[in-house]
Design an enzyme around this catalytic site. Structure first.
Site, PDB file in Angstrom:
ATOM      1  N   TYR A 137      34.292  36.175  41.318  1.00  0.00           N
ATOM      2  CA  TYR A 137      35.216  36.963  42.142  1.00  0.00           C
ATOM      3  C   TYR A 137      35.511  38.281  41.450  1.00  0.00           C
ATOM      4  O   TYR A 137      35.360  38.426  40.229  1.00  0.00           O
ATOM      5  CB  TYR A 137      36.508  36.197  42.414  1.00  0.00           C
ATOM      6  N   CYS A 138      35.923  39.261  42.242  1.00  0.00           N
ATOM      7  CA  CYS A 138      36.342  40.565  41.716  1.00  0.00           C
ATOM      8  C   CYS A 138      37.430  41.100  42.643  1.00  0.00           C
ATOM      9  O   CYS A 138      37.960  40.370  43.486  1.00  0.00           O
ATOM     10  CB  CYS A 138      35.164  41.532  41.604  1.00  0.00           C
ATOM     11  N   THR A 139      37.776  42.370  42.536  1.00  0.00           N
ATOM     12  CA  THR A 139      38.902  42.919  43.293  1.00  0.00           C
ATOM     13  C   THR A 139      38.623  42.988  44.787  1.00  0.00           C
ATOM     14  O   THR A 139      39.388  42.476  45.605  1.00  0.00           O
ATOM     15  CB  THR A 139      39.257  44.320  42.772  1.00  0.00           C
ATOM     16  N   VAL A 154      39.768  39.498  45.636  1.00  0.00           N
ATOM     17  CA  VAL A 154      41.149  39.055  45.450  1.00  0.00           C
ATOM     18  C   VAL A 154      42.043  39.626  46.544  1.00  0.00           C
ATOM     19  O   VAL A 154      43.022  38.993  46.959  1.00  0.00           O
ATOM     20  CB  VAL A 154      41.651  39.472  44.055  1.00  0.00           C
TER      21      VAL A 154
END
Length: 580
Positions: free
Chosen positions: A318-320, A347
């Site tokens: 996952y990332c932003t 996120v």
């Protein structure tokens, strides 16, 4: 050294931001709305006769569209032939009426991977810059009819002239940061809410972006998050290697926030945070691993090396906002990893899903894993338990009310931890005292009007804009770099040559004058304030506007990038200096 090298460097830097003077062909600034609409209508008529493609484009917008809103919008398109595409509908993006905003601006991001000819990138960049300029024009704001506004936008795209030297003083209706490359586009923008459809209209009018940009990924909090509007031709993600469309076609498996939550809640997984270490410091998914490296390429190497013998296992990333995991997943799949799964929308999307599914009943206002000051008081019977076990607290309570002691400056958890050592052992994973287990989940859920979803992400989501973060839960996972108190508010040193990124609490911000605490930085900021005051006074005497003062003066930054995002070493050095 070539004498033209400094000039080229300056022009390249100046081209990062674009401004425009008034074109001779623009409409008068104070033209009445009725005349302005009439002139705009004549402009649009002339424009549609000259460009036959406009009539087809207009028909696809204002008649039935062959794309269903329930369709899935992919991130990658191996081909990008303008003659073989259909534009997305204008209402593809979510309605903003239910989203609160502080100043009328909304923040969103979007990206896609699609071929764009290298010789078209500069033309595309200029057109993107014009979007912000035209939307900010007073003449455009005076047009009341939405249809005429769309016609005006198309007409002005051809007549607007971009100037990279003269600054535009008016506040822009569209700000943000957009990166374009021959493999696609990556954008983070803030815009006035009334222009949501207009921005989508401009996107679908562009021959390279039409039918390619998925629905906007809206932020969790909304305000004008950018001061300027930058459009840059540069790689979308700094992979330090060639990343082409054929590589990106090896897409990872995208999971919706609901699917992601279900997968992570079931069993222990290999969960990797593909963000930077300083983003991970203030917020994360429980159980995630964040490689302690400084570049995206090093993160990829870390994952490929650590899990080289587990290429058949499920790996969750996952990332932003999702783009880093789209690139990382494609590269890792090309290297032999078979089951790469990533959170679609990052996120940001997960945080919105959590907020949409959390209970709104007043009896269960806090997050299911969060203990607010009221819950702590209830669990420990507030001052009664403290008074029974600690005679010293009784003496204090005689002079001060128990509520003042327990909840002074909203730090009840710290007071209770001081009197109850057992509370300090609630969590051993760098979580604050407010975090507890889910032992009271059933109590909280039974009182809610709808099912409450416990967030698997705790803390704050770091953002690369002037907000520097938006909270998803109320957990505070980090500490002030200067005094060590619990805090998760990132800031940059006010000395522009320092620009150190660090966490700073309010008392330290006042004490060190919004700086890192270095004596030199404090002096520079004090001098800047004096100079600004003098400039304002001098301008008032001459009845002129004060000129902005640039304290960078073309000088290089004090610290390199790695030092600026790893402030621990700098603050250890400052403490030694102050101690001596």
């Amino acid at each position: 050294m070539n004498l033209y090298t400094p000039l080229r460097s300056w022009l390249r830097a100046a081209s990062c931001s674009a401004f425009i003077p008034k074109s001779r062909q623009l409409l008068p600034m104070k033209l009445p709305a009725t005349q302005l609409n009439a002139l705009c209508a004549s402009f649009s008529a002339q424009h549609s006769f000259q460009h036959s493609s406009f009539s087809l484009f207009q028909k696809s917008f204002f008649s039935s569209c062959n794309i269903s809103l329930s369709s899935k919008y992919p991130y990658i398109f191996p081909t990008n032939n303008p003659n073989e595409k259909s534009p997305y509908p204008l209402d593809i993006d979510a309605d903003l009426s239910q989203l609160p905003t502080k100043d009328g601006y909304y923040t969103a991001s979007f990206y896609c991977f699609t071929p764009i000819p290298s010789n078209e990138l500069e033309l595309l960049r200029l057109e993107l810059i014009k979007w912000s300029i035209i939307l900010s024009e007073p003449a455009f704001k005076n047009i009341t009819c939405e249809k005429l506004q769309f016609d005006y936008l198309l007409a002005q795209l051809e007549t607007t002239q971009v100037n990279f030297i003269r600054p535009l003083q008016a506040k822009l209706a569209l700000t943000g940061r957009i990166y374009i490359h021959d493999i696609g586009i990556n954008a983070q923008i803030s815009f006035l809410g009334q222009y949501r459809k207009h921005i989508r209209f401009l996107i679908e009018n562009n021959k390279w972006l039409s039918g390619r940009i998925p629905p906007f990924n809206y932020a969790l909090t909304h305000n004008c998050a950018f001061k300027k509007f930058h459009v840059r031709v540069r790689p979308l993600v700094a992979t330090d290697s060639t990343c082409n469309i054929s590589t990106l076609e090896n897409e990872p498996t995208y999971l919706s926030p609901e699917e992601w939550h279900s997968h992570l809640a079931s069993n222990n997984k290999i969960l990797i945070d593909m963000r930077n270490h300083y983003e991970f410091l203030v917020g994360k998914f429980d159980g995630a691993i964040c490689p302690d490296v400084d570049t995206f390429r090093e993160e990829l190497d870390f994952v490929a090396s650590k899990y080289a013998d587990q290429k058949d296992k499920d790996i969750y990333m996952y990332c932003t906002g999702g783009i880093r995991c789209s690139v990382a997943g494609a590269i890792l799949k090309e290297e032999g990893f078979k089951n790469i799964k990533t959170l679609k929308g990052g996120v940001i999307a997960y945080g919105k899903w959590i907020k949409d599914n959390i209970a709104t009943d007043s009896s269960c206002q806090s997050d299911i894993t969060l203990v607010s000051a009221q819950n702590i008081d209830q669990k420990h019977s507030s001052a009664q338990i403290i008074d029974q076990k600690h005679s010293s607290a009784q003496i204090i309570d005689q002079k001060h009310s128990s509520a003042q002691i327990i909840d002074q400056k909203h730090s009840s958890a710290q007071n209770i931890d001081q009197k109850h050592p057992s509370a300090q052992n609630i969590d051993q994973k760098h979580f604050p005292p407010q975090i507890k287990s889910n032992e009271n989940t059933s109590e909280c859920t039974t009182h809610s009007h709808r099912h409450q979803t416990p967030s698997l992400f705790i803390g704050k989501n770091f953002t690369f804009d002037k907000r520097l973060g938006e909270p998803i839960t109320s957990h505070v996972l980090a500490n002030c770099h200067q005094c060590g108190t619990q805090n998760d508010t990132y800031t940059n040193c006010s000395n522009p040559r320092c620009n150190l990124l660090f966490i700073q609490c309010d008392p330290c911000r006042s004490k060190y004058n919004n700086t890192c605490g270095n004596d030199h930085c404090i002096q520079v900021v004090d001098l800047e304030k004096i100079k600004k005051e003098e400039a304002i006074i001098a301008a008032s005497k001459k009845s002129k506007k004060a000129e902005p003062i640039n304290f960078k003066l073309g000088l290089p930054p004090i610290y390199d990038y790695k030092t600026r995002v790893r402030p621990d070493f700098t603050f250890r050095k400052l403490r030694k200096t102050h101690d001596t």
